[in-house]
Design a protein around this motif. Structure first.
Motif, short mmCIF file in Angstrom:
data_model
loop_
_atom_site.label_atom_id
_atom_site.label_comp_id
_atom_site.label_asym_id
_atom_site.label_seq_id
_atom_site.Cartn_x
_atom_site.Cartn_y
_atom_site.Cartn_z
N GLY A 43 54.88 140.19 -8.32
CA GLY A 43 54.02 139.64 -9.38
C GLY A 43 53.30 140.64 -10.17
N PRO A 44 52.46 140.33 -10.95
CA PRO A 44 51.68 141.45 -11.73
C PRO A 44 50.99 142.42 -10.99
CG PRO A 44 50.49 139.34 -11.68
CD PRO A 44 51.85 138.96 -10.97
N TRP A 53 47.97 136.21 -15.47
CA TRP A 53 47.63 135.05 -14.75
C TRP A 53 48.82 134.08 -14.45
CZ3 TRP A 53 43.49 134.24 -19.14
CH2 TRP A 53 42.56 135.34 -18.98
N GLY A 54 49.46 133.87 -15.48
CA GLY A 54 50.70 133.08 -15.13
C GLY A 54 51.49 133.46 -14.10
N LEU A 55 51.89 134.71 -14.37
CA LEU A 55 52.57 135.32 -13.11
C LEU A 55 51.99 135.37 -11.69
CD1 LEU A 55 54.07 138.73 -14.94
CD2 LEU A 55 55.25 136.43 -14.70
N MET A 56 50.66 135.19 -11.81
CA MET A 56 50.18 135.37 -10.42
C MET A 56 50.10 134.02 -9.74
SD MET A 56 48.97 137.34 -8.07
CE MET A 56 48.24 138.81 -9.27
N ASP A 57 50.07 132.85 -10.89
CA ASP A 57 50.03 131.50 -10.46
C ASP A 57 51.43 131.23 -9.72
OD1 ASP A 57 47.66 130.42 -11.34
OD2 ASP A 57 48.31 130.14 -13.23
N GLU A 62 54.53 130.51 -4.87
CA GLU A 62 55.77 130.97 -3.94
C GLU A 62 55.46 131.28 -2.39
OE1 GLU A 62 59.07 132.99 -2.11
OE2 GLU A 62 57.45 133.93 -3.13
N ALA A 63 54.55 132.25 -2.30
CA ALA A 63 54.05 132.68 -0.93
C ALA A 63 53.69 131.46 -0.02
CB ALA A 63 52.97 133.65 -1.23
N GLY A 64 53.02 130.58 -0.53
CA GLY A 64 52.25 129.59 0.17
C GLY A 64 52.87 128.01 0.33
N CYS A 65 54.16 127.88 -0.52
CA CYS A 65 54.59 126.49 -0.72
C CYS A 65 55.06 126.05 0.17
CB CYS A 65 55.60 126.48 -2.11
SG CYS A 65 56.94 127.53 -1.76
N THR A 66 55.57 126.66 1.32
CA THR A 66 56.01 126.14 2.60
C THR A 66 55.19 126.13 3.75
OG1 THR A 66 57.19 128.08 3.20
CG2 THR A 66 58.41 126.49 1.77
N ALA A 67 53.98 126.61 3.47
CA ALA A 67 52.91 126.78 4.69
C ALA A 67 52.99 125.70 5.67
CB ALA A 67 51.71 127.07 4.14
N GLN A 68 52.81 124.44 5.00
CA GLN A 68 52.84 123.33 5.85
C GLN A 68 53.99 123.31 6.97
OE1 GLN A 68 51.48 119.63 3.91
NE2 GLN A 68 52.09 118.55 5.41
N ASP A 69 55.12 123.30 6.27
CA ASP A 69 56.45 123.09 7.27
C ASP A 69 56.60 124.40 8.29
OD1 ASP A 69 57.23 120.95 5.76
OD2 ASP A 69 58.35 122.25 4.15
N GLU A 70 55.94 125.55 8.02
CA GLU A 70 55.75 126.48 8.82
C GLU A 70 54.82 126.55 10.00
OE1 GLU A 70 56.00 130.60 6.91
OE2 GLU A 70 55.88 129.44 5.03
N GLY A 71 54.11 125.31 9.83
CA GLY A 71 53.12 125.11 11.00
C GLY A 71 51.63 125.40 10.63
N PHE A 72 51.36 126.18 9.57
CA PHE A 72 50.04 126.24 9.22
C PHE A 72 49.08 125.47 8.99
CE2 PHE A 72 52.68 130.16 8.01
CZ PHE A 72 51.71 131.19 8.38
N SER A 83 44.40 131.68 -8.22
CA SER A 83 45.81 131.60 -8.75
C SER A 83 46.51 130.56 -7.79
CB SER A 83 46.29 133.07 -8.85
OG SER A 83 45.66 133.77 -9.80
N GLY A 84 47.24 129.89 -8.41
CA GLY A 84 48.32 129.08 -7.56
C GLY A 84 47.78 127.99 -6.87
N MET A 85 46.20 127.62 -6.94
CA MET A 85 45.67 126.78 -5.76
C MET A 85 46.16 125.39 -6.31
SD MET A 85 41.42 126.24 -5.39
CE MET A 85 40.99 125.46 -6.96
N VAL A 86 45.88 125.04 -7.62
CA VAL A 86 46.14 123.74 -8.01
C VAL A 86 47.62 123.32 -7.58
CG1 VAL A 86 44.32 123.60 -9.50
CG2 VAL A 86 46.60 124.29 -10.26
N MET A 87 48.60 124.14 -7.85
CA MET A 87 49.83 124.21 -7.44
C MET A 87 50.38 123.83 -6.05
SD MET A 87 51.03 127.13 -10.16
CE MET A 87 53.02 126.78 -9.88
N LEU A 88 49.68 124.71 -5.42
CA LEU A 88 49.72 124.46 -3.96
C LEU A 88 49.43 123.41 -3.33
CD1 LEU A 88 48.84 128.13 -2.43
CD2 LEU A 88 51.11 126.99 -2.31
N ARG A 89 48.04 122.58 -3.74
CA ARG A 89 47.48 121.41 -3.47
C ARG A 89 48.63 120.44 -3.83
NH1 ARG A 89 41.22 121.73 -4.65
NH2 ARG A 89 40.68 123.29 -2.83
#
Length: 258
Positions: A43-44, A53-57, A62-72, A83-89
């Protein structure tokens, strides 16, 4: 066991991650909690422009998009930029807490107006953008910096004697000149100064990283999470494409460093 993913917004080494992990020591957490601090793939190197800001989103998403499947059970985003909050939600059903909006909203439960204490001048446009987008223009007394270039790996370690009094003095200007009734630390990288400022200022001080952990605790205890009306799921997720982009970016950065 309750597993919490804390996304670190930079591709830090082990020592840099340990400095971030120290935030968990500022608040009591349930004994059965496990906090996993995960740096982004790439990232930046700063937060100073729309380019960043765009790169950080994308990096945090990407770092969290599979968190639910990973059991978090929940995700905390370790930056005031949210950054990335609304996308992850949009792709997760587990709670996702960003430090920025949460800190400002929490500040308004402690007083009528808050100020944000930022590290240096180039960061101010990002805070002003967030305050405007969140609709806090009337409740935000000011955004002031104490003119210290950020060190995203070492944070404020080794600079306490020099920097902490300067932070206090700028925060006092927010209180005495701008009318702030609460001070929000402008970055999770400032967590080491939280206790000092709380002891040396006449108003409450919100330490954003530790706050997110306690908010997650409340969300989980109350069974709360974001709603699909505000954060609709994607029609066609492209998470594989995103992972390929981030992997290629990390490889390119490694090659550039030799």
């Amino acid at each position: 066991m309750t597993r919490i993913l804390v996304i670190v917004p930079f591709a830090l080494d082990a020592e840099g991650i340990r400095n971030r992990e120290a935030q968990s020591g500022y608040v009591p957490l349930p004994a059965d909690w496990e906090l996993t601090y995960r740096p982004v793939t790439c990232g930046p190197t700063s937060f100073m422009s729309p380019h960043d800001w765009g790169l950080m989103d994308m990096a945090i998403f990407e770092a969290g998009c599979t968190a639910q499947d990973e059991g978090f059970d929940a995700v905390c985003i370790d930056t005031m930029s949210d950054s990335g909050m609304v996308m992850l939600r949009s792709v997760l059903d587990i709670p996702v807490i960003g430090a920025g909006k949460a800190s400002m909203l929490y500040a308004l439960t402690l007083g009528g107006r808050f100020s944000v204490l930022a590290q240096w001048e180039p960061a101010l446009p990002r805070y002003r953008k967030a305050i405007r987008e969140y609709g806090f223009d009337r409740q935000c007394a000011s955004v002031r910096s104490f003119d210290q270039p950020p060190d995203f790996a070492n944070l404020l370690g080794g600079k306490e004697d020099q920097v902490f009094p300067r932070m206090r003095d700028v925060a006092l200007r927010c209180i005495e000149e701008d009318g702030a009734e609460v001070i929000c630390l402008g970055s999770t990288t400032m967590h080491q100064a939280g206790e000092y400022l709380a002891a040396n200022l006449p108003v409450p001080v919100v330490n954003p990283g530790p706050l997110t952990y306690k908010l997650v605790e409340a969300f989980l205890a109350l069974g709360l999470r974001h709603g699909r009306a505000a954060y609709p799921a994607p029609v066609e997720p492209r998470l594989d494409m995103l992972r390929a982009m981030m992997k290629a970016g990390a490889q390119a950065e490694a090659q550039a460093k030799g």
